[in-house]
Each structure stands twice: as C-alpha cells, then as structure tokens.
Design a protein around this motif. Structure first.
Motif, PDB file in Angstrom:
ATOM      1  N   TYR A  30       0.829  -1.196   0.000  1.00 23.38           N
ATOM      2  CA  TYR A  30       0.000   0.000   0.000  1.00 23.38           C
ATOM      3  C   TYR A  30       0.866   1.249   0.000  1.00 23.38           C
ATOM      4  O   TYR A  30       1.901   1.303   0.675  1.00 23.38           O
ATOM      5  CB  TYR A  30      -0.892   0.045   1.250  1.00 23.38           C
ATOM      6  N   ASP A  31       0.425   2.270  -0.742  1.00 26.53           N
ATOM      7  CA  ASP A  31       0.988   3.601  -0.602  1.00 26.53           C
ATOM      8  C   ASP A  31       0.273   4.300   0.551  1.00 26.53           C
ATOM      9  O   ASP A  31      -0.919   4.066   0.784  1.00 26.53           O
ATOM     10  CB  ASP A  31       0.783   4.425  -1.876  1.00 26.53           C
ATOM     11  N   LEU A  32       0.985   5.155   1.269  1.00 27.09           N
ATOM     12  CA  LEU A  32       0.380   5.989   2.299  1.00 27.09           C
ATOM     13  C   LEU A  32       0.138   7.372   1.711  1.00 27.09           C
ATOM     14  O   LEU A  32       1.082   8.040   1.269  1.00 27.09           O
ATOM     15  CB  LEU A  32       1.289   6.081   3.521  1.00 27.09           C
ATOM     16  N   VAL A  33      -1.117   7.792   1.678  1.00 36.97           N
ATOM     17  CA  VAL A  33      -1.477   9.097   1.129  1.00 36.97           C
ATOM     18  C   VAL A  33      -1.797  10.022   2.292  1.00 36.97           C
ATOM     19  O   VAL A  33      -2.744   9.797   3.045  1.00 36.97           O
ATOM     20  CB  VAL A  33      -2.676   8.989   0.171  1.00 36.97           C
ATOM     21  N   HIS A  34      -0.971  11.061   2.444  1.00 35.29           N
ATOM     22  CA  HIS A  34      -1.129  11.962   3.582  1.00 35.29           C
ATOM     23  C   HIS A  34      -0.711  13.362   3.181  1.00 35.29           C
ATOM     24  O   HIS A  34       0.360  13.565   2.594  1.00 35.29           O
ATOM     25  CB  HIS A  34      -0.272  11.477   4.763  1.00 35.29           C
ATOM     26  N   ALA A  35      -1.561  14.325   3.491  1.00 30.77           N
ATOM     27  CA  ALA A  35      -1.256  15.740   3.228  1.00 30.77           C
ATOM     28  C   ALA A  35      -0.847  15.957   1.773  1.00 30.77           C
ATOM     29  O   ALA A  35       0.188  16.580   1.482  1.00 30.77           O
ATOM     30  CB  ALA A  35      -0.183  16.239   4.189  1.00 30.77           C
ATOM     31  N   ASP A  36      -1.620  15.405   0.858  1.00 31.34           N
ATOM     32  CA  ASP A  36      -1.392  15.562  -0.581  1.00 31.34           C
ATOM     33  C   ASP A  36      -0.079  14.957  -1.052  1.00 31.34           C
ATOM     34  O   ASP A  36       0.447  15.321  -2.107  1.00 31.34           O
ATOM     35  CB  ASP A  36      -1.434  17.049  -0.980  1.00 31.34           C
ATOM     36  N   ARG A  37       0.440  14.039  -0.264  1.00 29.56           N
ATOM     37  CA  ARG A  37       1.674  13.361  -0.657  1.00 29.56           C
ATOM     38  C   ARG A  37       1.448  11.854  -0.609  1.00 29.56           C
ATOM     39  O   ARG A  37       0.784  11.347   0.317  1.00 29.56           O
ATOM     40  CB  ARG A  37       2.813  13.748   0.278  1.00 29.56           C
ATOM     41  N   SER A  38       1.994  11.133  -1.572  1.00 25.20           N
ATOM     42  CA  SER A  38       1.874   9.680  -1.616  1.00 25.20           C
ATOM     43  C   SER A  38       3.238   9.049  -1.377  1.00 25.20           C
ATOM     44  O   SER A  38       4.196   9.334  -2.105  1.00 25.20           O
ATOM     45  CB  SER A  38       1.315   9.232  -2.970  1.00 25.20           C
ATOM     46  N   ILE A  39       3.338   8.207  -0.351  1.00 25.02           N
ATOM     47  CA  ILE A  39       4.584   7.524  -0.013  1.00 25.02           C
ATOM     48  C   ILE A  39       4.483   6.094  -0.520  1.00 25.02           C
ATOM     49  O   ILE A  39       3.667   5.307  -0.052  1.00 25.02           O
ATOM     50  CB  ILE A  39       4.831   7.549   1.504  1.00 25.02           C
ATOM     51  N   LYS A  40       5.319   5.758  -1.480  1.00 21.58           N
ATOM     52  CA  LYS A  40       5.226   4.481  -2.173  1.00 21.58           C
ATOM     53  C   LYS A  40       5.542   3.293  -1.261  1.00 21.58           C
ATOM     54  O   LYS A  40       6.495   3.329  -0.495  1.00 21.58           O
ATOM     55  CB  LYS A  40       6.179   4.460  -3.375  1.00 21.58           C
TER      56      LYS A  40
END
Length: 274
Positions: free
Chosen positions: A92-102
């Motif tokens: 899963y990617d983590l989507v937080h504060a308009d940022r996606s962490i792969k």
C-alpha cells in the motif's frame, strides 16, 4: 491468535510462533503502540504482533487492520524485489497531506497474519514518530529476546589508535548488548579528546536513545570516521553511560586488564567512509 488455553479469558501467549510464511517468525505483544505522521495518528493498537523476517536480525510490528488508518492507504504495485518482506504480495501507498509515499505498508502472505498491516520504519521517510506506551522509540521495535545492561566496573581499559593511547581508565561502564561486542564507556576526563575531531554525526538506538556527539581520529592511518560517540541523555535503563565516551571495538585496539582484545567483525566493521 495463539492463546495459553482454549478459555475465552486466556491471556495471549508470549512464546514465539513460527509459521510457514516463508520463514517468518511472529509473536503477540501486549504493548500499546502508536505511530504518527504530522499531526495525525496512523496506528493506534493495543494488540500488535512482532514479526521477524528471514535474514532480518530485528523485528517489525504488524497491526490488526482495524487499528490502522486504512482510509489513508491505497493498494499499489508490488516492489521489484520479489522477496521483500518475506514475499509479501500486497503493498500500500500511504497518502497523507497531498503526498503519496510508495509501498509504505504491506500485509504478509499466509492466513495467520493476513488481517495485519505492517509499515516501513525509520530511514524510509514513512511515519514520523513511534511510541510504545508513552515512550518514543527509535530505529526499530525493541526485541523482547534481546537485552542491554550497563554495569559499572573497576577494570583497567585502554584504547589505542594507530599505536597512540587515546583513552585510559579504571572506572569504565561496560555495556553488554545481545549480539554485539561489549562496549566500554569512558569518563571524559580519561579520554584524549584533543586527539579527536568532533563531527556532526548522530545516531539513534531503541535501547540507548540518541547519540548526539561523535568524534573522528585526526591523526594518520586508515581509520574509519566517527569512531567514538556519547549519549548526553540516554534512556533510563542505561543512564550510567550518560556523557561517557565509547569507541568502536571494530576500528580501534582495546586493552582490558593488560590483555589486548581481538577486533570483532560486525555490521559496524563496514561503516561508510563518507
């Protein structure tokens, strides 16, 4: 989940469970674990499990999906390494504060841990802070099968670098840590800091805290940088090492009670020269 009996009131077992999940070993933990990103709590669990992956000496946590902000997770493609995280196929990617962490999180293969989600830890720029109960922890979860003891001693301990004595004491603190050589912590007055150069290096340890002072050898010879360090504010269980200076046994010569010690070979023997 494993229990000590079939009773509904039985407490979780704390012995290790070794499952046929590509060699993964896991066990339940009774610690309250939380993780944050910015101002948001991403994980809040009182029933995590500790997971040891094949070839990884330290554990990771995995959490029931209902204890995780799954609304911030998005299914993503599997990373290129097919054996990453014991062959996990769901990432899963983590989507937080308009940022996606792969590929920030994943689930392990197999039925036993299928309902659990694990996260990358420090060094991967995923979650900002981790807590066990109300204490912040660093680098990786503490391994319940490892221990660290700091003991005051009257041994005579000396450190030589390229034939020069840089530390000499009869009042060391010996730090014993599972799977690592004993580290000798010297009073500052017994260290030739004038022969060393302060650097801006810092490291974190889940058992000792944050080492905010490092020194390199300023003399001749092929000596790796950052060979000495100190913890100005160590964690309570090892508070005896506060403000003392230790050296990498792998890079210096240590003499204990007149006997020169063999240099150990560990992960730290291959530290970068950058």
């Amino acid at each position: 989940m494993a229990t000590t009996s079939d009773s509904a009131d039985a407490a979780p077992a704390v012995h290790r469970r070794s499952e046929a999940i590509d060699g993964v070993v896991w066990e339940p933990s009774e610690r309250w674990v939380r993780a944050t990103k910015g101002e948001d709590t991403i994980v809040d669990s009182r029933r995590p499990v500790l997971v040891w992956e094949p070839g990884r000496p330290v554990p990771l946590y995995a959490f029931p999906a209902e204890d995780v902000r799954t609304d911030l997770l998005r299914r993503t493609e599997r990373p290129a390494n097919p054996r990453r995280h014991a062959g996990a196929t769901v990432f899963y990617d983590l989507v937080h504060a308009d940022r996606s962490i792969k590929a920030a999180a994943w689930t392990y293969p197999g039925e036993e841990l299928a309902g659990y989600i694990s996260f990358e830890w420090f060094g991967h720029d995923v979650l900002d802070h981790w807590y066990e109960e109300d204490e912040e922890i660093f680098v990786h979860p503490r391994d319940p099968h490892s221990r660290v003891d700091a003991l005051a001693s009257t041994r005579h301990v000396q450190v030589e670098i390229e034939g020069t004595t840089v530390a000499d004491t009869h009042t060391p603190v010996l730090l014993f840590e599972t799977h690592l050589p004993v580290r000798y912590y010297f009073p500052r007055d017994d260290v030739r800091l004038d022969l060393l150069t302060p650097t801006d290096a810092q490291t974190r340890c889940p058992y000792k805290g944050v080492a905010t002072e490092y020194w390199s050898w300023e003399g001749d010879g092929a000596v790796l940088p950052d060979i000495a360090w100190s913890y100005p504010d160590p964690l309570r269980p090892v508070e005896l090492i506060k403000d003392r200076v230790a050296f990498y046994n792998e890079s210096v010569d240590i003499i204990v009670d007149g006997e020169r010690q063999e240099r150990p070979v560990t992960f730290f023997s291959k530290r970068s020269r950058s």
